[in-house]
Design a protein around this motif. Structure first.
Motif, PDB file in Angstrom:
ATOM      1  N   SER A   1       0.805  -1.225   0.000  1.00 48.96           N
ATOM      2  CA  SER A   1       0.000   0.000   0.000  1.00 48.96           C
ATOM      3  C   SER A   1       0.832   1.267   0.000  1.00 48.96           C
ATOM      4  O   SER A   1       0.358   2.324   0.379  1.00 48.96           O
ATOM      5  CB  SER A   1      -0.921  -0.001   1.234  1.00 48.96           C
ATOM      6  N   GLY A   2       2.083   1.181  -0.428  1.00 50.60           N
ATOM      7  CA  GLY A   2       2.973   2.341  -0.428  1.00 50.60           C
ATOM      8  C   GLY A   2       2.787   3.223  -1.639  1.00 50.60           C
ATOM      9  O   GLY A   2       1.691   3.340  -2.206  1.00 50.60           O
ATOM     10  N   ALA A   3       3.882   3.852  -2.072  1.00 50.27           N
ATOM     11  CA  ALA A   3       3.816   4.836  -3.152  1.00 50.27           C
ATOM     12  C   ALA A   3       3.207   4.250  -4.422  1.00 50.27           C
ATOM     13  O   ALA A   3       2.371   4.891  -5.075  1.00 50.27           O
ATOM     14  CB  ALA A   3       5.211   5.371  -3.449  1.00 50.27           C
ATOM     15  N   GLY A   4       3.608   3.034  -4.793  1.00 55.33           N
ATOM     16  CA  GLY A   4       3.075   2.411  -5.988  1.00 55.33           C
ATOM     17  C   GLY A   4       1.701   1.814  -5.765  1.00 55.33           C
ATOM     18  O   GLY A   4       0.738   2.132  -6.464  1.00 55.33           O
TER      19      GLY A   4
ATOM     20  N   GLY B   1       0.428   2.420   4.041  1.00 56.19           N
ATOM     21  CA  GLY B   1       1.175   3.569   3.528  1.00 56.19           C
ATOM     22  C   GLY B   1       2.598   3.218   3.182  1.00 56.19           C
ATOM     23  O   GLY B   1       3.300   3.994   2.530  1.00 56.19           O
ATOM     24  N   GLY B   2       3.046   2.029   3.617  1.00 52.02           N
ATOM     25  CA  GLY B   2       4.396   1.587   3.311  1.00 52.02           C
ATOM     26  C   GLY B   2       5.439   2.617   3.689  1.00 52.02           C
ATOM     27  O   GLY B   2       5.317   3.323   4.697  1.00 52.02           O
ATOM     28  N   THR B   3       6.452   2.732   2.869  1.00 45.39           N
ATOM     29  CA  THR B   3       7.566   3.612   3.182  1.00 45.39           C
ATOM     30  C   THR B   3       7.230   5.077   2.940  1.00 45.39           C
ATOM     31  O   THR B   3       8.023   5.958   3.265  1.00 45.39           O
ATOM     32  CB  THR B   3       8.820   3.150   2.405  1.00 45.39           C
ATOM     33  N   THR B   4       6.018   5.378   2.424  1.00 48.17           N
ATOM     34  CA  THR B   4       5.613   6.786   2.351  1.00 48.17           C
ATOM     35  C   THR B   4       5.327   7.355   3.740  1.00 48.17           C
ATOM     36  O   THR B   4       5.196   8.570   3.890  1.00 48.17           O
ATOM     37  CB  THR B   4       4.379   7.011   1.447  1.00 48.17           C
TER      38      THR B   4
ATOM     39  N   SER C   1       1.541  11.099   2.127  1.00 47.34           N
ATOM     40  CA  SER C   1       1.653   9.666   2.359  1.00 47.34           C
ATOM     41  C   SER C   1       0.373   9.016   1.893  1.00 47.34           C
ATOM     42  O   SER C   1      -0.725   9.544   2.131  1.00 47.34           O
ATOM     43  CB  SER C   1       1.881   9.351   3.847  1.00 47.34           C
ATOM     44  N   THR C   2       0.473   7.873   1.244  1.00 46.98           N
ATOM     45  CA  THR C   2      -0.734   7.181   0.795  1.00 46.98           C
ATOM     46  C   THR C   2      -1.623   6.804   1.979  1.00 46.98           C
ATOM     47  O   THR C   2      -2.828   6.599   1.799  1.00 46.98           O
ATOM     48  CB  THR C   2      -0.392   5.915  -0.007  1.00 46.98           C
ATOM     49  N   LEU C   3      -1.065   6.722   3.183  1.00 49.33           N
ATOM     50  CA  LEU C   3      -1.835   6.385   4.377  1.00 49.33           C
ATOM     51  C   LEU C   3      -3.043   7.293   4.548  1.00 49.33           C
ATOM     52  O   LEU C   3      -4.145   6.835   4.840  1.00 49.33           O
ATOM     53  CB  LEU C   3      -0.935   6.465   5.616  1.00 49.33           C
ATOM     54  N   TYR C   4      -2.831   8.611   4.374  1.00 47.29           N
ATOM     55  CA  TYR C   4      -3.933   9.540   4.631  1.00 47.29           C
ATOM     56  C   TYR C   4      -4.270  10.414   3.420  1.00 47.29           C
ATOM     57  O   TYR C   4      -4.980  11.406   3.548  1.00 47.29           O
ATOM     58  CB  TYR C   4      -3.648  10.412   5.860  1.00 47.29           C
ATOM     59  N   THR C   5      -3.784  10.028   2.243  1.00 43.74           N
ATOM     60  CA  THR C   5      -4.199  10.722   1.018  1.00 43.74           C
ATOM     61  C   THR C   5      -4.872   9.728   0.070  1.00 43.74           C
ATOM     62  O   THR C   5      -6.093   9.694  -0.032  1.00 43.74           O
ATOM     63  CB  THR C   5      -3.004  11.402   0.316  1.00 43.74           C
TER      64      THR C   5
END
Length: 522
Positions: free
Chosen positions: A17-20, A90-93, A210-214
Motif C-alpha cells: 500500500s505504499g507509493a506504488g 502507507g508503506g515507506t511513504t 503519504s498514501t496512508l492519509y491521502t
C-alpha cells in the motif's frame, strides 16, 4: 469499509500500500475498478505516530529477517537489515523524507548515454522523459510538490543555511530547499509543515504526502476499495494457461486465505516483490513467476549513498525543522571528466541523538566518538545520493537455509559496489566536505552507507522480454494479467530519490490496466 468476497475473481488485487500500490489503488478505484489492497503491516495514523526514533522504528519498520552477502559495507554493519523500509499501511511513504525529483532525460537513456561500462548491465528505459512528462505533472499536483504548480518552497532551517552558504562559496548555482511533497502551506485538506523534525517517524501533522492519509482514504470513499491489513501474501497462483488467478495470504491470526483476482499487481518493494515471484514457483514456472528472462531479482540497485557531517564553532541544531529540505543539484549531470558516469545530489539530513550515536559510525566508541556526541548541537549533516550501476550479480535470491514465520525462504540481498559507484562516492565525499570547510567547519566526518530506503530494479522494464521482466506499463512479459507497480520496475536507478517516479508510473499504469480491462485484454 467495503468488503469483496474471497471468490470474487473480478477484482484487482494489489500487494502493498505504499507509493506504488496505494496510488494505483486510488487511481483504479476512481475509474470504477474494484480493488482488494493487501498490506502486510498494521494501520497507524497521525495520532499514533511516535516522535521517538527507536520506538518509531519498531512501530513502522519491516523487521522480518533477511540475510545479506557481498562486499558492501551494509552486509558488515547490518547483516539482517539491508534496507530500511516499512511494514505498515502507507508503506515507506510514512517514513520517506519527501524529496520529489523528476528523472533527467539522459537517465532514461543510460545505456546510450554512458556506453558499454564493464561490469554494468545497463539498458535504456522503454520510456522517454517526454512520455513521462504529463504523468509527472499529475503526480506533482497530486502530491503537492513544492516549487511546482505555484507552491512555494519550504523555509530553510539552520542545516540548510549552512549548506547554502557553503554552496555559494564553492560556486554551486542550484541550491534551494528542494522539491518536496510536504505542504509549505495548507493544501488538499492537509496542514502546512510545522517543522517538527520527525519526518522519518511519520508526519504527525499530515503535511507530508503519504498514501496512508491521502490515496487510501480517497480510494475508500469511492466504495471500490477493500483494504486488508496484516495480510502478508505468500504466493501468487495461476491456472494451467499461465494466467494469474489470485493470491494466498496469511491473515492477522496466521490463517491462510485465498483471494481470487482478475489482475494481480505487486508493489511490495524491490526486495519482497522478487521474493514473492520466486516463492511462487510452480511446475509451469520452475524458476518463479514472470522469470523466463532469468532477470527476476537481478540488477538490484540501492543508489550510491553516504553522508558527510561537520562540526562548527557555533550551534547549528540540525534536528530542528524539516529533515531533508535542502539540496544541491549541480553534480547531478553526466560529466565523465569527473571519473565516473552519471551524477549525484547532496541533500540535507539530520539524525536525532539516538540514531546519531548508532549510525554515525556503527560500532564506534572511545574519545573520538565522545567528541562528536558532545558537539551534537554544533553538527550539520548532508546525505549523498547518486546513480549506481545495475549489475546482474547484485540480486535478491531465496535463502533456502533460513525460513520466515510462515515457513518460506527469506530473501538474501547480495550487493557489490561497482567501481563507478566507488568513484562517485569518493567525489561526493570530497565535495561534501568542501561545502562545509568553505564555511569554517572544524571537523568533518564521512559515514558509510546506511540500510537503504531506495531499493530498485529487481523486476526491470525492457522492450526485449529476454532482457527484463515487465514492459513499459509494468506488465509482465510472461503473464499479461500480472503487473509490477513499485521501484522494482526501474530499468536503471538514476540519481533522483525515486518516490515521485514510482507514483508517476502508478498513475500511468492505472490508465493502462483500466483500459485493458474494459477491452477484456486482461
Amino acid at each position: 469499509m467495503t468488503r469483496f468476497a474471497h471468490d470474487d475473481d473480478s477484482v484487482v488485487v494489489i500487494i502493498g500500500s505504499g507509493a506504488g500500490g496505494g496510488t494505483l489503488a486510488n487511481e483504479l478505484c476512481h475509474k470504477g475498478v474494484k480493488v482488494v489492497l493487501l498490506e502486510a503491516g498494521k494501520r497507524q495514523s497521525t495520532a499514533t505516530f511516535i516522535n521517538d526514533e527507536w520506538a518509531s522504528f519498531k512501530q513502522l519498520a519491516w523487521l522480518d529477517k533477511r540475510t545479506t552477502s557481498g562486499s558492501w559495507q551494509v552486509a558488515k554493519d547490518f547483516p539482517n537489515l539491508p534496507a530500511w523500509i516499512c511494514k505498515t499501511v502507507g508503506g515507506t511513504t510514512t517514513h520517506w523524507a519527501g524529496a520529489s525529483l523528476r528523472l533527467q532525460e539522459h537517465e532514461f537513456r543510460a545505456r546510450t548515454t554512458y556506453g558499454d561500462i564493464s561490469g554494468a548491465n545497463l539498458l535504456d528505459w522503454p520510456l522517454t522523459s517526454a512520455e513521462m512528462a504529463p504523468y509527472y505533472a499529475r503526480a506533482e499536483n497530486k502530491m503537492g510538490v513544492t516549487r511546482t504548480n505555484g507552491i512555494p518552497g519550504l523555509p530553510g532551517n539552520n542545516n540548510f543555511k549552512v549548506m547554502y552558504a557553503g554552496a555559494q562559496k564553492l560556486g554551486y548555482r542550484e541550491c534551494h530547499t528542494g522539491r518536496m511533497a510536504i505542504n509549505s502551506h495548507p493544501r488538499d485538506g492537509r496542514t502546512g509543515c510545522l517543522q517538527i523534525g520527525f519526518c522519518f517517524q511519520g508526519c504527525k501533522s499530515g503535511a507530508k504526502w503519504s498514501t496512508l492519509y491521502t490515496e487510501i482514504p480517497k480510494a475508500a470513499a469511492t466504495g471500490n476499495l477493500d483494504l486488508r491489513t496484516q495480510a502478508q501474501v505468500l504466493t501468487i497462483e495461476h491456472d494451467d494457461a499461465g494466467k494469474a488467478t489470485g493470491v494466498v495470504y496469511a491473515d492477522a491470526q496466521g490463517r491462510h486465505q485465498r483471494q481470487k483476482a482478475r489482475v494481480v499487481a505487486v508493489a511490495a518493494n524491490s526486495i519482497e516483490t522478487p521474493r514473492l515471484l520466486l516463492n511462487s514457483a510452480s511446475s509451469n514456472y520452475p524458476d518463479g513467476l514472470a522469470n523466463s528472462s532469468g532477470q527476476v531479482g537481478r540488477n538490484y540497485m540501492r543508489h550510491m549513498t553516504g553522508s558527510v557531517y561537520a562540526i562548527f564553532e557555533k550551534p547549528v541544531h540540525m534536528y530542528r525543522g524539516t529533515t531533508m529540505a535542502g539540496i544541491i543539484t549541480d553534480e547531478h549531470r553526466n560529466d565523465p571528466s569527473r571519473g565516473f558516469a552519471g551524477g549525484y545530489h547532496m541533500e540535507t539530513i539530520s539524525l536525532g541523538l539516538p540514531f546519531f550515536a548508532a549510525f554515525l559510525k556503527p560500532g564506534w566508541w572511545g574519545t573520538d566518538f565522545a567528541y562528536w556526541m558532545d558537539n551534537y548541537t554544533h553538527v550539520a549533516g548532508m546525505w549523498l545520493v547518486g546513480e549506481d550501476m545495475p549489475r546482474e550479480g547484485n540480486r535478491v535470491t531465496l535463502n533456502p537455509h533460513v525460513k520466515d514465520q510462515y515457513g518460506l525462504p527469506v530473501p538474501n540481498v547480495h550487493f557489490d559496489d561497482h567501481p563507478n559507484d566507488v568513484a562517485m562516492r569518493t567525489h561526493a565525499f570530497t565535495q561534501g566536505e568542501r561545502v562545509y570547510k568553505a564555511v569554517g567547519a572544524i571537523k568533518t566526518m564521512r559515514t558509510p552507507p546506511y540500510p537503504s530506503t531506495h531499493n530498485l530494479g529487481t523486476c526491470r522494464m525492457s522492450d526485449d522480454p529476454k532482457l527484463g521482466v515487465v514492459n513499459k506499463h509494468g506488465q509482465s512479459h510472461d503473464i499479461p494479467n500480472l503487473f509490477i507497480s513499485d521501484g522494482s520496475q526501474f530499468t536503471t536507478g538514476a540519481s533522483e530519490n525515486p518516490t515521485l517516479t514510482i507514483v508517476t508510473l502508478a498513475i500511468r499504469q492505472a490508465e493502462y490496466i483500466a483500459s485493458a480491462m474494459s477491452k477484456h485484454d486482461v
